[in-house]
Design an enzyme around this catalytic site. Structure first.
Site, mmCIF file in Angstrom:
data_model
loop_
_atom_site.group_PDB
_atom_site.id
_atom_site.type_symbol
_atom_site.label_atom_id
_atom_site.label_comp_id
_atom_site.label_asym_id
_atom_site.label_seq_id
_atom_site.Cartn_x
_atom_site.Cartn_y
_atom_site.Cartn_z
ATOM 1 N N HIS A 72 40.221 55.974 38.063
ATOM 2 C CA HIS A 72 38.969 55.955 37.305
ATOM 3 C C HIS A 72 37.820 56.507 38.143
ATOM 4 O O HIS A 72 37.695 56.174 39.317
ATOM 5 C CB HIS A 72 38.623 54.528 36.869
ATOM 6 N N TYR A 199 31.869 46.402 31.766
ATOM 7 C CA TYR A 199 31.304 45.121 32.185
ATOM 8 C C TYR A 199 30.146 44.835 31.228
ATOM 9 O O TYR A 199 29.183 45.601 31.194
ATOM 10 C CB TYR A 199 30.766 45.197 33.619
ATOM 11 N N PRO A 290 35.600 37.217 40.970
ATOM 12 C CA PRO A 290 36.283 38.482 40.661
ATOM 13 C C PRO A 290 35.382 39.595 40.119
ATOM 14 O O PRO A 290 35.846 40.724 39.962
ATOM 15 C CB PRO A 290 37.322 38.078 39.604
ATOM 16 N N LYS A 294 36.974 42.403 44.495
ATOM 17 C CA LYS A 294 37.152 42.608 45.932
ATOM 18 C C LYS A 294 38.273 41.795 46.586
ATOM 19 O O LYS A 294 38.666 42.096 47.715
ATOM 20 C CB LYS A 294 35.845 42.272 46.670
ATOM 21 N N TYR A 382 30.977 49.111 45.018
ATOM 22 C CA TYR A 382 32.080 48.895 44.083
ATOM 23 C C TYR A 382 33.324 49.668 44.514
ATOM 24 O O TYR A 382 34.432 49.120 44.531
ATOM 25 C CB TYR A 382 31.638 49.317 42.691
HETATM 26 P P1 RFL Z 1 47.723 35.071 47.887
HETATM 27 O O1 RFL Z 1 47.971 36.173 46.927
HETATM 28 O O2 RFL Z 1 47.206 33.786 47.352
HETATM 29 O O3 RFL Z 1 49.075 34.819 48.690
HETATM 30 C C1 RFL Z 1 49.281 33.692 49.494
HETATM 31 C C2 RFL Z 1 50.753 33.391 49.506
HETATM 32 O O4 RFL Z 1 50.985 32.284 50.366
HETATM 33 C C3 RFL Z 1 51.888 31.389 49.739
HETATM 34 N N1 RFL Z 1 51.704 30.051 50.307
HETATM 35 C C4 RFL Z 1 52.534 29.514 51.219
HETATM 36 N N2 RFL Z 1 53.647 29.987 51.790
HETATM 37 C C5 RFL Z 1 54.272 29.176 52.678
HETATM 38 N N3 RFL Z 1 53.823 27.921 53.002
HETATM 39 C C6 RFL Z 1 52.718 27.422 52.441
HETATM 40 N N4 RFL Z 1 52.286 26.216 52.760
HETATM 41 C C7 RFL Z 1 52.022 28.225 51.514
HETATM 42 N N5 RFL Z 1 50.889 28.058 50.793
HETATM 43 C C8 RFL Z 1 50.723 29.161 50.066
HETATM 44 C C9 RFL Z 1 51.526 31.494 48.268
HETATM 45 O O5 RFL Z 1 52.582 31.049 47.418
HETATM 46 C C10 RFL Z 1 51.248 32.984 48.136
HETATM 47 O O6 RFL Z 1 52.419 33.709 47.817
HETATM 48 O O7 RFL Z 1 46.679 35.532 49.031
HETATM 49 P P2 RFL Z 1 46.463 36.941 49.749
HETATM 50 O O8 RFL Z 1 47.737 37.557 50.174
HETATM 51 O O9 RFL Z 1 45.387 36.702 50.718
HETATM 52 O O10 RFL Z 1 45.926 37.916 48.582
HETATM 53 C C11 RFL Z 1 44.667 37.730 48.021
HETATM 54 C C12 RFL Z 1 44.672 38.064 46.532
HETATM 55 O O11 RFL Z 1 45.809 37.516 45.905
HETATM 56 C C13 RFL Z 1 43.420 37.535 45.857
HETATM 57 O O12 RFL Z 1 42.267 37.828 46.625
HETATM 58 C C14 RFL Z 1 43.153 38.080 44.474
HETATM 59 O O13 RFL Z 1 44.228 38.019 43.602
HETATM 60 C C15 RFL Z 1 41.988 37.263 43.906
HETATM 61 N N6 RFL Z 1 41.972 37.278 42.476
HETATM 62 C C16 RFL Z 1 41.443 38.346 41.856
HETATM 63 N N7 RFL Z 1 40.902 39.340 42.604
HETATM 64 C C17 RFL Z 1 40.390 40.423 42.007
HETATM 65 O O14 RFL Z 1 39.933 41.323 42.722
HETATM 66 N N8 RFL Z 1 40.389 40.523 40.618
HETATM 67 C C18 RFL Z 1 40.938 39.538 39.821
HETATM 68 O O15 RFL Z 1 40.945 39.669 38.613
HETATM 69 C C19 RFL Z 1 41.480 38.404 40.430
HETATM 70 N N9 RFL Z 1 42.057 37.419 39.710
HETATM 71 C C20 RFL Z 1 42.534 36.206 41.736
HETATM 72 C C21 RFL Z 1 42.593 36.325 40.341
HETATM 73 C C22 RFL Z 1 43.037 35.053 42.350
HETATM 74 C C23 RFL Z 1 43.571 34.006 41.622
HETATM 75 N N10 RFL Z 1 43.969 32.797 42.309
HETATM 76 C C24 RFL Z 1 44.124 32.785 43.727
HETATM 77 C C25 RFL Z 1 43.867 31.506 41.744
HETATM 78 C C26 RFL Z 1 43.185 35.312 39.593
HETATM 79 C C27 RFL Z 1 43.692 34.157 40.224
HETATM 80 C C28 RFL Z 1 44.366 33.130 39.332
HETATM 81 C C1 PHB Z 2 41.326 43.461 36.461
HETATM 82 O O1 PHB Z 2 41.711 44.528 35.955
HETATM 83 O O2 PHB Z 2 42.035 42.459 36.496
HETATM 84 C C2 PHB Z 2 39.943 43.379 37.003
HETATM 85 C C3 PHB Z 2 39.160 44.503 37.059
HETATM 86 C C4 PHB Z 2 37.866 44.423 37.559
HETATM 87 C C5 PHB Z 2 37.368 43.212 37.982
HETATM 88 C C6 PHB Z 2 38.171 42.080 37.936
HETATM 89 C C7 PHB Z 2 39.460 42.157 37.437
HETATM 90 O O3 PHB Z 2 36.099 43.119 38.439
#
Ligand code: RFL
Ligand code: PHB
Length: 391
Positions: A72, A199, A290, A294, A382
């Protein structure tokens, strides 16, 4: 058992770190509490900065990303029936790619398997010991109690992991802000009726139109923090999305919803991101709302810096980069915190629709329409400021 780097957590941070280390000839073992299907099935982020795409390419794990990722060059901001396009690429020379975190994680796990990096799923009772000396990780699997000696431990176990709480009291400063709302997110079998993300500011609350593929839409609604998903049957979700995102003569494309959930929103930073021979990376050290997209990108940047610092230690014995890891990583973490907070404040309904706050938001949106400098500032943050040795 012995390895050079023990990695706790097989999310984007842990898996990417293992692959980066292997490229430098450094051995690691990844320990994960959940099973592989669970880890690959978690629906989360979807927006990759150019920095993250570049890192995936440098790791040789971008084949599917290059084939299926949606590049994009801009985003839309929408409020009170008007739409402003922010031409990201024109303003910054960089672009963003839509590619689901689920796909990223699957590609990383496949690469670890192909390259012989041990990723142990479904391990219980993971604990880290002797962080100031020669560290050890213990855990339990079907074979019983296990122990791994290592030189360094990487805490990549997310916000609810065990690594950060293993650091003695008084070492970390924890900054936290919990927002009074969350995001209800859906995935739907519906072709997006927009070419770029939208957005939307709305009196009823924020909404975001994103996507995963030409057939799959990803949409979000701001909802109160304590909201229950049971209160949101599919018809209510579509109705609210059309109200907040729709404009005269155009509507959101609808189709069967196959996944929905509510995510609370917080800003959190623990600093420093290291203690003794334990280094935190990704969500284990910081959480962003979110709105700035980032979270995943910060995780990738942390491990890029950490891998370089670890490689330097093994190559030359110089631990300077490792000692400065936290300081370096936190520069981008705080930039992302500020930007994510700015985007959240700009677009969400606060304090029951406080009219004064709403007028300030509308004035800021208007400024993004009138001032290229304002738009460029948003765009630069961004798409992500270029990656370097100290940022
Ligand atoms: P993760 O992805 O949480 O991975 C951590 C891993 O560690 C495991 N774990 C353990 N393993 C062994 N022993 C233990 N005691 C453990 N405790 C935990 C977990 O099972 C997991 O597999 O962290 P990491 O690698 O730092 O990655 C970060 C990203 O995942 C995170 O920043 C993003 O996904 C945040 N986030 C979002 N970010 C966006 O930019 N856009 C989004 O739309 C967005 N949606 C989200 C999200 C995070 C969410 N969480 C954490 C609740 C939606 C959700 C539901
Ligand atoms: C997504 O596609 O999940 C998404 C995109 C932009 C955001 C957050 C989530 O700011």
């Amino acid at each position: 058992m012995r390895t050079q780097v023990g990695i706790v957590g097989a999310g984007p941070a842990g898996l990417t770190l293992a692959l980066l280390l292997q490229q430098q000839g450094i051995e690691s073992i990844v320990l994960e509490r959940r099973d592989r299907d669970y880890v690959e099935g978690r629906v989360r982020a979807g927006l990759l900065e150019q920095n993250t795409v570049d890192l995936m390419r440098a790791l040789g794990v971008a084949e599917r990303l290059d084939e299926r990722g949606l590049v994009h060059d801009g985003v839309y901001l929408r409020w009170q029936g008007q739409t402003q396009h922010i031409p990201m690429t024109e303003l910054t020379g960089r672009s963003i790619t839509i590619y689901g975190q689920q796909q990223v994680v699957r590609d990383l796990i496949d690469a670890c398997n192909e390259r012989g990096i041990p990723v142990r799923f479904e391990v219980d009772e993971v604990a880290v010991h002797d962080l100031e000396g020669e560290p050890r990780i213990t855990y339990r699997d079907e074979g019983g109690e296990q122990s791994i000696e290592c030189d360094l431990i990487a805490g990549c176990d997310g916000f609810h992991g065990i690594c950060r709480p293993s650091i003695p009291d008084g070492v970390l400063t924890e900054h936290e802000y919990v927002y009074p709302f969350g995001w209800l997110g859906i995935l739907a079998e519906a072709a997006p009726t927009t070419d770029e993300l939208i957005y939307a500011w709305h009196e009823r609350g924020f909404a975001l139109y994103s996507m995963r593929s030409p057939q799959i839409s990803r949409l979000y609604l701001q909802v109160p923090a304590e909201e229950s998903i049971e209160d949101w049957p599919d018809e209510r979700i579509w109705e609210e999305l059309q109200l907040r995102l729709g404009v005269e003569g155009w509507s959101v494309g609808q189709g069967p919803i196959f996944e929905k959930g509510i995510t609370p929103m917080r800003s959190f930073v623990a600093e420093p991101m290291q203690y003794g021979n334990l280094y935190l990376a990704g969500d284990s050290a910081h959480i962003v709302p979110p709105t700035g997209a980032k979270g995943l990108n910060l995780a990738a940047n942390d491990v890029r810096l950490l891998a370089a610092a670890i490689a330097e230690r093994y190559r030359s014995g110089d631990i300077g980069l490792l000692e400065r890891y936290s300081e370096t990583a936190l520069r981008r973490v705080w930039r992302a915190q500020d930007f994510s907070n700015y985007m959240t404040q700009l677009l969400h309904r606060f304090d029951d629709g406080d009219a004064f706050q709403a007028r300030l938001q509308l004035s800021r949106l208007e400024q993004l329409r009138r001032s290229e400098a304002a738009a460029r500032n948003l765009a630069e943050n961004y798409v992500g400021l270029p990656a370097s040795d100290d940022f």
